[in-house]
Design a protein around this motif. Structure first.
Motif, PDB file in Angstrom:
ATOM      1  N   ALA A   8       0.840  -1.196   0.000  1.00 51.35           N
ATOM      2  CA  ALA A   8       0.000   0.000   0.000  1.00 51.35           C
ATOM      3  C   ALA A   8       0.874   1.245   0.000  1.00 51.35           C
ATOM      4  O   ALA A   8       1.938   1.266   0.625  1.00 51.35           O
ATOM      5  CB  ALA A   8      -0.916   0.005   1.216  1.00 51.35           C
ATOM      6  N   ILE A   9       0.412   2.272  -0.707  1.00 46.70           N
ATOM      7  CA  ILE A   9       1.065   3.585  -0.647  1.00 46.70           C
ATOM      8  C   ILE A   9       0.098   4.500   0.078  1.00 46.70           C
ATOM      9  O   ILE A   9      -1.053   4.663  -0.350  1.00 46.70           O
ATOM     10  CB  ILE A   9       1.350   4.131  -2.052  1.00 46.70           C
ATOM     11  N   VAL A  10       0.562   5.090   1.172  1.00 42.21           N
ATOM     12  CA  VAL A  10      -0.303   5.949   1.983  1.00 42.21           C
ATOM     13  C   VAL A  10       0.203   7.378   1.879  1.00 42.21           C
ATOM     14  O   VAL A  10       1.379   7.638   2.072  1.00 42.21           O
ATOM     15  CB  VAL A  10      -0.295   5.478   3.452  1.00 42.21           C
ATOM     16  N   GLY A  11      -0.703   8.305   1.579  1.00 43.74           N
ATOM     17  CA  GLY A  11      -0.312   9.692   1.385  1.00 43.74           C
ATOM     18  C   GLY A  11      -0.095  10.429   2.685  1.00 43.74           C
ATOM     19  O   GLY A  11      -0.171   9.860   3.772  1.00 43.74           O
ATOM     20  N   THR A  12       0.160  11.723   2.561  1.00 40.18           N
ATOM     21  CA  THR A  12       0.493  12.491   3.758  1.00 40.18           C
ATOM     22  C   THR A  12      -0.704  12.683   4.664  1.00 40.18           C
ATOM     23  O   THR A  12      -0.544  12.938   5.851  1.00 40.18           O
ATOM     24  CB  THR A  12       1.018  13.874   3.362  1.00 40.18           C
TER      25      THR A  12
END
Lengths: 134, 188
Positions: A8-12
């Motif tokens: 998973a890529i989690v944003g700021t």
């Protein structure tokens, strides 16, 4: 020893920008993956100030799952759920995914912190996973 | 004559041009297109605006090019095509498109661009592709503006684009008519 991974890529702002399941899938706990990753975010936040590096190795464990994290300089988190420990391969995977993410950022049509919907991106992540993890 | 154009172009690129960082240029152009898309929300309107902007650039750019390369009059439309490809594009973008697909009456030709530096890093959202956005449409305007300053009225359109899934980018240039020098309205 099954090789399933959840990436998973989690944003700021802590919302997922991209998620995918890699490798052999097991039906049971797909929904659980999102919860595990979300819970691990706090530990990632703590761990990122302990070290200068981007790659934070394993920050959390949940039953059989390990959570490994990689934090980019712009505070975007790349997280991987895995059962087997493979620090070096995972580090290479994260580095390549970071480069892919950078290329996505360079696309003028991409809004930072918005979900990544490009199929080319998806295909490339799968290729990287095949190369490093599976 | 062809060999000469090529060397003129390369000489001019090497000696007479100030260069800037390509990425700065690409990102500036990219944010320009994205801002236009946000403002107009209609891809045909964006294409038209890019063409208009290109036209304004072209009418000025052609004088710049002539100043740097001291070319003489072109012998015909085919010579013009060569000059655009080998000198114009080389001087300002450092790419040389191929001139092909001449029509039977030699009034239309195609410029085939294998790699367009403006396209680097760019990926069009699906809606832009279906609604017909030509990302580098500004180039069409530049060619049209430049040729109009050279007394040729043309129609320049994009027909294929790598960003839309084709294998090469192709710009079609059609000569509509030669413009005669118009005498400015007198004061009587």
């Amino acid at each position: 020893m099954s090789s399933t991974y959840y990436f998973a890529i989690v944003g700021t702002n802590d919302s997922p920008l991209y998620e995918t399941e890699l490798g052999v899938q097991r039906d049971e706990s797909k929904y659980l993956n999102q919860f595990i990753v979300h819970a691990a975010l706090d530990l990632v936040d703590d761990a990122q100030f302990m070290s200068n590096a981007c790659y934070l190795k394993t920050v959390d464990k949940y039953n059989d799952w390990n959570v490994s994290a990689y934090v980019t300089p712009s505070n975007v988190r790349l997280l991987l759920l895995h059962e087997v420990k493979a620090d070096d391969a995972i580090k290479l995977f994260f580095t390549d995914c970071h480069e892919l993410y950078l290329k996505t950022l360079l696309n003028p049509f991409y809004e930072p912190n918005s979900p990544i919907q490009s199929q080319a991106f998806d295909a490339k992540v799968n290729t990287l996973a095949k190369r490093h993890l599976l | 004559m062809e060999k000469q154009y090529k060397t003129i172009g390369e000489e001019a690129w090497k000696n007479n041009t100030e260069k800037i960082n390509a990425e700065l240029f690409i990102f500036t152009y990219g944010s320009l297109v994205v801002q236009l898309v946000k403002d107009y929300e209609d891809y045909t309107a964006v294409n038209k605006q890019l063409d208009k902007m290109g036209y304004n650039i072209g009418v000025r750019l052609v004088d710049d090019m002539m100043a740097r390369t001291s070319l003489e009059r072109c012998s015909g439309f085919s010579a013009t095509a060569e000059v655009i490809a080998k000198i114009g594009f080389k001087l300002f973008l450092n790419v040389v498109p191929t001139v092909t697909n001449w029509s039977a009456d030699a009034k239309e030709f195609s410029l085939i661009l294998d790699d367009n530096p403006l396209n680097d890093f760019c990926e069009l959202p699906p809606k832009a592709v279906t609604d017909g956005l030509w990302y580098s449409n500004v180039l069409c305007g530049v060619i049209r503006g430049a040729l109009e300053m050279m007394q040729m009225q043309t129609e320049v359109v994009y027909v294929r684009d790598v960003l839309r899934g084709d294998d090469v980018s192709e710009i079609r240039v059609k000569l509509v008519r030669m413009l005669d020098e118009e005498v400015p309205a007198s004061d009587d």
